[in-house]
Design an enzyme around this catalytic site. Sequence first.
Site, PDB file in Angstrom:
ATOM      1  N   ASP A  11       0.927  -1.165   0.132  1.00 46.32           N
ATOM      2  CA  ASP A  11       0.044  -0.023  -0.006  1.00 46.32           C
ATOM      3  C   ASP A  11       0.908   1.226   0.136  1.00 46.32           C
ATOM      4  O   ASP A  11       1.416   1.669   1.073  1.00 46.32           O
ATOM      5  CB  ASP A  11      -0.825   0.130   1.318  1.00 46.32           C
ATOM      6  CG  ASP A  11      -2.010   1.282   1.467  1.00 46.32           C
ATOM      7  OD1 ASP A  11      -2.191   1.585   0.222  1.00 46.32           O
ATOM      8  OD2 ASP A  11      -2.285   1.673   2.228  1.00 46.32           O
ATOM      9  N   GLU A  71      -1.461  -1.471  -4.855  1.00 47.30           N
ATOM     10  CA  GLU A  71      -2.631  -0.666  -4.938  1.00 47.30           C
ATOM     11  C   GLU A  71      -2.355   0.658  -5.809  1.00 47.30           C
ATOM     12  O   GLU A  71      -1.509   1.367  -5.757  1.00 47.30           O
ATOM     13  CB  GLU A  71      -3.021  -0.421  -3.455  1.00 47.30           C
ATOM     14  CG  GLU A  71      -4.642   0.303  -3.725  1.00 47.30           C
ATOM     15  CD  GLU A  71      -5.280   0.529  -2.322  1.00 47.30           C
ATOM     16  OE1 GLU A  71      -6.146  -0.185  -1.989  1.00 47.30           O
ATOM     17  OE2 GLU A  71      -4.703   1.556  -1.418  1.00 47.30           O
ATOM     18  N   ASP A 143      -2.122   1.139   6.888  1.00 51.22           N
ATOM     19  CA  ASP A 143      -1.475   0.847   5.695  1.00 51.22           C
ATOM     20  C   ASP A 143      -1.076  -0.717   5.621  1.00 51.22           C
ATOM     21  O   ASP A 143      -1.366  -1.216   4.557  1.00 51.22           O
ATOM     22  CB  ASP A 143      -0.204   1.726   5.790  1.00 51.22           C
ATOM     23  CG  ASP A 143      -0.698   3.460   5.947  1.00 51.22           C
ATOM     24  OD1 ASP A 143      -1.179   3.757   4.962  1.00 51.22           O
ATOM     25  OD2 ASP A 143      -0.336   3.705   7.076  1.00 51.22           O
TER      26      ASP A 143
END
Length: 170
Positions: A11, A71, A143
Amino acid sequence: MQQTIRIMGIDPGLRRTGWAMVDALGNSLRFVGSGTIRSDEKCDLATRLKQLHQGLAAILHDMKPDEAAVEQTFVNKDAVATLKLGQARGVVMLVPALAGLPVAEYAPNAVKKTVIGVGHGDKAQIHMMVKVLLPKATFDTDDAADAIAIAICHAHHRQSAAGRLRLASA
């Protein structure tokens, strides 16, 4: 005979980049580890990007994933923040690519739909479903929890992602 595939979910963020390792064997998933790489906000941008690079490179060296999933970022109203996030994302994609790993990308809504069943959900729902899907999973930040969700998403979609990657490189 199936082989275990170690997936690194990432992330991306300039302040905090979440990471997670999940082993996939067929439809079975096993939590390996997760954490958060932090850059020093007092440093200049180049130094912060270097910190992300070094942190991710060390994790890749230690945990030896086979594939990575990142992502995709969304564009927000602050152009400067979006640009900085894009630069951090570039580093996050470069590190596994330099290590020879295939890197898949997933939209935030695709990750949420895979993990919680709908394309829109809050952090609490992601945390809950990560714990349902991987009861031994631990995470120190949102995260890191998101990185676990990204790894789960990739585990479920990796065959179609591999096909897309092969088509893109042809």
